[in-house]
Design an enzyme around this catalytic site. Structure first.
Site, PDB file in Angstrom:
ATOM      1  N   ASP A  53       9.215   2.288  12.093  1.00  0.00           N
ATOM      2  CA  ASP A  53       8.129   1.375  12.495  1.00  0.00           C
ATOM      3  C   ASP A  53       7.691   1.631  13.938  1.00  0.00           C
ATOM      4  OD1 ASP A  53       7.799   0.036  10.099  1.00  0.00           O
ATOM      5  OD2 ASP A  53       9.206  -1.565  10.598  1.00  0.00           O
TER       6      ASP A  53
ATOM      7  N   LYS B 138      14.669  -5.767   5.360  1.00  0.00           N
ATOM      8  CA  LYS B 138      14.970  -4.692   6.310  1.00  0.00           C
ATOM      9  C   LYS B 138      16.341  -4.839   6.984  1.00  0.00           C
ATOM     10  CE  LYS B 138      10.223  -3.492   7.494  1.00  0.00           C
ATOM     11  NZ  LYS B 138       9.229  -3.340   8.559  1.00  0.00           N
TER      12      LYS B 138
ATOM     13  N   THR C 279      10.750  -3.203   2.891  1.00  0.00           N
ATOM     14  CA  THR C 279       9.880  -4.087   3.656  1.00  0.00           C
ATOM     15  C   THR C 279      10.388  -5.521   3.560  1.00  0.00           C
ATOM     16  OG1 THR C 279       7.560  -4.645   4.063  1.00  0.00           O
ATOM     17  CG2 THR C 279       8.182  -4.337   1.762  1.00  0.00           C
TER      18      THR C 279
ATOM     19  N   ALA D 224       9.780  -7.063  13.099  1.00  0.00           N
ATOM     20  CA  ALA D 224       8.801  -6.032  13.483  1.00  0.00           C
ATOM     21  C   ALA D 224       8.818  -5.831  14.993  1.00  0.00           C
ATOM     22  CB  ALA D 224       7.410  -6.436  13.008  1.00  0.00           C
TER      23      ALA D 224
ATOM     24  N   LEU E 140       0.830  -1.216   0.000  1.00  0.00           N
ATOM     25  CA  LEU E 140       0.000   0.000   0.000  1.00  0.00           C
ATOM     26  C   LEU E 140       0.862   1.262   0.000  1.00  0.00           C
ATOM     27  CD1 LEU E 140      -2.724  -0.999   2.649  1.00  0.00           C
ATOM     28  CD2 LEU E 140      -3.011  -0.833   0.167  1.00  0.00           C
ATOM     29  N   SER E 141       2.170   1.114   0.156  1.00  0.00           N
ATOM     30  CA  SER E 141       3.036   2.295   0.311  1.00  0.00           C
ATOM     31  C   SER E 141       2.940   3.282  -0.855  1.00  0.00           C
ATOM     32  CB  SER E 141       4.489   1.866   0.526  1.00  0.00           C
ATOM     33  OG  SER E 141       4.599   1.252   1.788  1.00  0.00           O
TER      34      SER E 141
ATOM     35  N   GLY F 138       5.786 -12.375  19.608  1.00  0.00           N
ATOM     36  CA  GLY F 138       6.676 -12.378  18.451  1.00  0.00           C
ATOM     37  C   GLY F 138       7.994 -11.704  18.775  1.00  0.00           C
ATOM     38  N   ALA F 139       9.051 -12.164  18.120  1.00  0.00           N
ATOM     39  CA  ALA F 139      10.384 -11.600  18.362  1.00  0.00           C
ATOM     40  C   ALA F 139      11.141 -11.446  17.050  1.00  0.00           C
ATOM     41  CB  ALA F 139      11.153 -12.490  19.340  1.00  0.00           C
ATOM     42  N   GLY F 140      10.400 -11.264  15.953  1.00  0.00           N
ATOM     43  CA  GLY F 140      11.029 -11.078  14.647  1.00  0.00           C
ATOM     44  C   GLY F 140      11.412  -9.622  14.415  1.00  0.00           C
TER      45      GLY F 140
ATOM     46  N   GLY G  45      -3.059  -3.119  12.164  1.00  0.00           N
ATOM     47  CA  GLY G  45      -1.874  -2.280  12.037  1.00  0.00           C
ATOM     48  C   GLY G  45      -1.883  -1.319  10.863  1.00  0.00           C
TER      49      GLY G  45
END
Ligand code: NDP
Length: 277
Positions: free
Chosen positions: A107, A71, A67, A136, A21-22, A132-134, A245
């Site tokens: 972010d 990243k 993205t 993001a 969508l950017s 989560g720990a990725g 988000g």
């Protein structure tokens, strides 16, 4: 070599990138401010990303978003990093300078701005659970502490990745690590953030209702169909607020736009426009 008769060139790099969508968000920002802008989506595999980015710069590209899955790699291609990019080890915003790329990460500030400005959540002294720990998850930790949260618990399927996050970002504030199986004893939180990509693989997270404190806010960093299972779980179990988000996506873009153009776009108008579509 850039052609001064053409509008400045920007792009988002990723793989896959066709559904990003950017481009629409940045063009809507630019339209609102009367700025001419060329913003394209460019597909790049990790193998081809360095050469594709170099070609973009040689053709006049002066700014880019990055993205999945590029990243962390983008951070290695920069001559200089902002503190936020250095702490998270990931770059989502590139700025072309004479000698190379400057990398930033918007972010975390995008998430905080969506929570505070659009959802009306005061983050000071809040108990926060991060699922989560990725990449993001790493990207939002320092901004959450800067916004004043009291404590952060990070739960991840592979506990080693959560421990690595807690170790690398220990300077940001107190981070506890929790095994996925221990979640039913983890207590109640004011804010539960889903930063996993489980729903993208059709996996519905099994979460105990006890995680949601009184009037808790549940927030999924993803949007569209990917956010639906977590948000349904949250509303069914009494969350005071539940949001996807999309606002974070618009706010991280607004921060990048400000960095490139020196102007803050009307992000609320762009978010309302996107939600209306
Ligand atoms: P990563 O691939 O870096 O991390 C994925 C995370 O999801 C890991 O913690 C992984 O756990 C976990 N996970 C994956 N599958 C499962 C499963 N079946 N069960 C439990 N946990 C699982 O992705 P990112 O961190 O970059 O992205 C995460 C999400 O955030 C994506 O949906 C992305 O779209 C969204 N995002 C949204 C942004 C916005 O602006 N709104 C910005 C950036 C990201 P493990 O370590 O065990 O593999």
């Amino acid at each position: 070599m850039s052609d001064l008769t053409l509008p400045p060139r920007f792009a988002v790099f990723g793989q896959p990138i066709t559904h990003s969508l950017s481009p629409r968000i940045h063009r809507h920002f630019a339209q609102g401010l009367g700025i001419a802008l060329d913003y394209q989506a460019i597909e790049a595999t990790p193998e081809l990303f360095p050469a594709t980015l170099a070609r973009f710069a040689s053709q006049g590209g002066i700014g880019a978003n990055v993205t999945l899955p590029l990243k962390e790699q983008a951070a290695t291609l920069c001559l200089e990093l902002s503190p936020a990019a250095r702490r998270s080890g990931a770059v989502n915003t590139l700025v072309r300078r004479d000698d190379g790329w400057f990398g930033d990460n918007t972010d975390g500030s995008g998430l905080v701005r969506d929570l505070e400005a659009h959802l009306g959540l005061a983050l000071a002294q809040r108990q926060v659970l991060l699922l989560g720990a990725g990449g993001a998850a790493r990207g939002v930790v320092s901004a959450l502490f800067e916004a004043g949260i009291a404590e952060l618990v990070v739960a991840n399927r592979s506990i080693e990745r959560a421990r690595a996050l807690a170790h690398d970002l220990a300077a940001c504030g107190p981070i506890q690590v929790c095994d996925w199986q221990e979640l039913d004893q983890a207590g109640a939180f004011d804010l539960v953030l889903n930063a996993t990509s489980a729903a993208r693989q059709g996996v519905v997270l099994a979460l105990p209702a006890s995680l949601l404190g009184a009037d808790a806010c549940a927030y999924d960093l993803s949007y569209g169909d990917s956010a639906r299972p977590f948000l349904e779980w949250a509303t069914q179990h009494g969350a005071g607020r539940a949001s996807d988000g999309l606002g974070m996506l618009v706010e991280q873009a607004a921060q990048a736009f400000l960095i490139w153009h020196g102007l803050r776009p009307d992000s609320a108008a762009t978010l309302a426009w996107l939600r209306g579509q």
